[in-house]
Design a protein around this motif. Structure first.
Motif, mmCIF file in Angstrom:
data_model
loop_
_atom_site.group_PDB
_atom_site.id
_atom_site.type_symbol
_atom_site.label_atom_id
_atom_site.label_comp_id
_atom_site.label_asym_id
_atom_site.label_seq_id
_atom_site.Cartn_x
_atom_site.Cartn_y
_atom_site.Cartn_z
ATOM 1 N N SER A 178 0.826 -1.220 0.000
ATOM 2 C CA SER A 178 0.000 0.000 0.000
ATOM 3 C C SER A 178 0.855 1.263 0.000
ATOM 4 O O SER A 178 0.337 2.352 -0.245
ATOM 5 N N LEU A 179 2.154 1.144 0.242
ATOM 6 C CA LEU A 179 3.040 2.306 0.234
ATOM 7 C C LEU A 179 3.392 2.766 -1.175
ATOM 8 O O LEU A 179 4.019 3.801 -1.343
ATOM 9 N N VAL A 180 2.989 2.005 -2.179
ATOM 10 C CA VAL A 180 3.319 2.340 -3.566
ATOM 11 C C VAL A 180 2.081 2.937 -4.241
ATOM 12 O O VAL A 180 1.021 2.320 -4.254
ATOM 13 N N ILE A 181 2.266 4.147 -4.770
ATOM 14 C CA ILE A 181 1.141 4.901 -5.329
ATOM 15 C C ILE A 181 1.455 5.402 -6.734
ATOM 16 O O ILE A 181 2.612 5.429 -7.159
ATOM 17 N N SER A 182 0.414 5.839 -7.421
ATOM 18 C CA SER A 182 0.565 6.441 -8.747
ATOM 19 C C SER A 182 1.080 7.871 -8.618
ATOM 20 O O SER A 182 0.902 8.513 -7.585
ATOM 21 N N GLN A 183 1.680 8.351 -9.680
ATOM 22 C CA GLN A 183 2.170 9.723 -9.711
ATOM 23 C C GLN A 183 1.044 10.738 -9.792
ATOM 24 O O GLN A 183 1.242 11.899 -9.490
ATOM 25 N N GLY A 184 -0.127 10.313 -10.225
ATOM 26 C CA GLY A 184 -1.246 11.228 -10.470
ATOM 27 C C GLY A 184 -1.729 11.945 -9.232
ATOM 28 O O GLY A 184 -1.282 11.698 -8.111
ATOM 29 N N ALA A 185 -2.665 12.809 -9.439
ATOM 30 C CA ALA A 185 -3.201 13.655 -8.374
ATOM 31 C C ALA A 185 -3.882 12.851 -7.272
ATOM 32 O O ALA A 185 -3.961 13.309 -6.136
ATOM 33 N N SER A 186 -4.363 11.652 -7.590
ATOM 34 C CA SER A 186 -5.100 10.865 -6.597
ATOM 35 C C SER A 186 -4.212 10.439 -5.428
ATOM 36 O O SER A 186 -4.706 10.235 -4.322
ATOM 37 N N ARG A 187 -2.907 10.258 -5.685
ATOM 38 C CA ARG A 187 -1.962 9.775 -4.667
ATOM 39 C C ARG A 187 -2.407 8.418 -4.100
ATOM 40 O O ARG A 187 -2.220 8.121 -2.936
ATOM 41 N N PRO A 228 -2.781 3.997 -5.016
ATOM 42 C CA PRO A 228 -2.275 2.927 -5.883
ATOM 43 C C PRO A 228 -3.141 2.786 -7.132
ATOM 44 O O PRO A 228 -4.267 3.287 -7.194
ATOM 45 N N ARG A 229 -2.620 2.059 -8.093
ATOM 46 C CA ARG A 229 -3.365 1.791 -9.323
ATOM 47 C C ARG A 229 -4.585 0.920 -9.014
ATOM 48 O O ARG A 229 -4.617 0.236 -7.989
ATOM 49 N N PRO A 230 -5.591 0.927 -9.892
ATOM 50 C CA PRO A 230 -6.797 0.120 -9.650
ATOM 51 C C PRO A 230 -6.493 -1.359 -9.413
ATOM 52 O O PRO A 230 -7.183 -2.014 -8.629
ATOM 53 N N GLY A 231 -5.467 -1.893 -10.045
ATOM 54 C CA GLY A 231 -5.110 -3.295 -9.849
ATOM 55 C C GLY A 231 -4.777 -3.626 -8.400
ATOM 56 O O GLY A 231 -5.016 -4.744 -7.944
ATOM 57 N N PHE A 232 -4.228 -2.663 -7.669
ATOM 58 C CA PHE A 232 -3.945 -2.876 -6.247
ATOM 59 C C PHE A 232 -5.249 -3.142 -5.500
ATOM 60 O O PHE A 232 -5.335 -4.067 -4.692
ATOM 61 N N PHE A 233 -6.254 -2.330 -5.777
ATOM 62 C CA PHE A 233 -7.529 -2.494 -5.081
ATOM 63 C C PHE A 233 -8.220 -3.787 -5.494
ATOM 64 O O PHE A 233 -8.844 -4.450 -4.667
ATOM 65 N N GLU A 234 -8.086 -4.171 -6.775
ATOM 66 C CA GLU A 234 -8.628 -5.459 -7.205
ATOM 67 C C GLU A 234 -7.942 -6.594 -6.455
ATOM 68 O O GLU A 234 -8.592 -7.560 -6.041
ATOM 69 N N CYS A 235 -6.638 -6.461 -6.236
ATOM 70 C CA CYS A 235 -5.874 -7.483 -5.505
ATOM 71 C C CYS A 235 -6.347 -7.563 -4.053
ATOM 72 O O CYS A 235 -6.572 -8.662 -3.543
ATOM 73 N N VAL A 236 -6.519 -6.417 -3.384
ATOM 74 C CA VAL A 236 -6.911 -6.468 -1.970
ATOM 75 C C VAL A 236 -8.347 -6.946 -1.802
ATOM 76 O O VAL A 236 -8.679 -7.539 -0.776
ATOM 77 N N VAL A 237 -9.172 -6.745 -2.819
ATOM 78 C CA VAL A 237 -10.527 -7.328 -2.794
ATOM 79 C C VAL A 237 -10.400 -8.849 -2.860
ATOM 80 O O VAL A 237 -11.021 -9.570 -2.083
ATOM 81 N N ALA A 275 -14.473 5.224 -0.428
ATOM 82 C CA ALA A 275 -14.222 4.103 0.485
ATOM 83 C C ALA A 275 -12.838 3.509 0.230
ATOM 84 O O ALA A 275 -12.123 3.177 1.179
ATOM 85 N N ALA A 276 -12.448 3.385 -1.031
ATOM 86 C CA ALA A 276 -11.127 2.854 -1.367
ATOM 87 C C ALA A 276 -10.032 3.799 -0.875
ATOM 88 O O ALA A 276 -9.036 3.356 -0.286
ATOM 89 N N ALA A 277 -10.218 5.093 -1.082
ATOM 90 C CA ALA A 277 -9.228 6.077 -0.629
ATOM 91 C C ALA A 277 -9.108 6.067 0.892
ATOM 92 O O ALA A 277 -8.008 6.122 1.444
ATOM 93 N N SER A 278 -10.220 5.958 1.564
ATOM 94 C CA SER A 278 -10.223 5.929 3.021
ATOM 95 C C SER A 278 -9.557 4.661 3.539
ATOM 96 O O SER A 278 -8.749 4.699 4.477
ATOM 97 N N TRP A 279 -9.898 3.512 2.932
ATOM 98 C CA TRP A 279 -9.274 2.253 3.329
ATOM 99 C C TRP A 279 -7.758 2.341 3.128
ATOM 100 O O TRP A 279 -6.986 1.917 3.984
ATOM 101 N N HIS A 280 -7.338 2.882 1.987
ATOM 102 C CA HIS A 280 -5.906 2.992 1.690
ATOM 103 C C HIS A 280 -5.199 3.849 2.740
ATOM 104 O O HIS A 280 -4.141 3.475 3.248
ATOM 105 N N ALA A 281 -5.766 4.983 3.095
ATOM 106 C CA ALA A 281 -5.153 5.860 4.099
ATOM 107 C C ALA A 281 -5.009 5.123 5.435
ATOM 108 O O ALA A 281 -3.974 5.220 6.108
#
Length: 121
Positions: free
Chosen positions: A67-76, A78-87, A100-106
């Protein structure tokens, strides 16, 4: 296509994540690829390694270091594949692109920063 990471790159990945954790910093995929000097296909190799690490952490009931690895984009985030993996790992349920995904990630990042991982990982 099966992607593999060398032992040397795997250890370097763990070292980079451990250092980022100790400094309470996040890393971008791009910065990690450059620091590790991963050969092509670098992004696929990194993603496969991060998903493997997530599975290992989940199996050990530890916060997910990937979860410490994120995209360079404004969202800060991880890529969608990270969330698919954690699901798939049963760590998150809900839309992978919403608040909900952003909150879970934080929350997961905070858990990673606070957790003491065993040395052998």
């Amino acid at each position: 296509m099966k992607v593999r990471i060398s032992r040397q790159h795997w250890q370097a990945l763990l070292d980079e994540l451990n250092y980022a954790r100790s400094q309470r910093h996040l890393l971008t995929y791009r910065a990690l690829i450059e620091r590790l000097q991963l050969p092509a296909p670098a992004m696929q190799t990194l993603v496969a390694a991060l998903e493997h690490l997530a599975a290992l952490d989940a199996r050990s009931e530890q916060p997910l270091r990937s979860s410490l690895v994120i995209s360079q984009g404004a969202s800060r985030l991880p890529r969608p594949g990270f969330f698919e993996c954690v699901v798939r790992l049963g760590r998150f349920s809900g839309p992978i692109d919403g608040i909900a995904a952003a909150s879970w990630h934080a929350s997961e990042v905070a858990r990673v920063f606070e957790f003491e991982y065993p040395q052998e990982s």
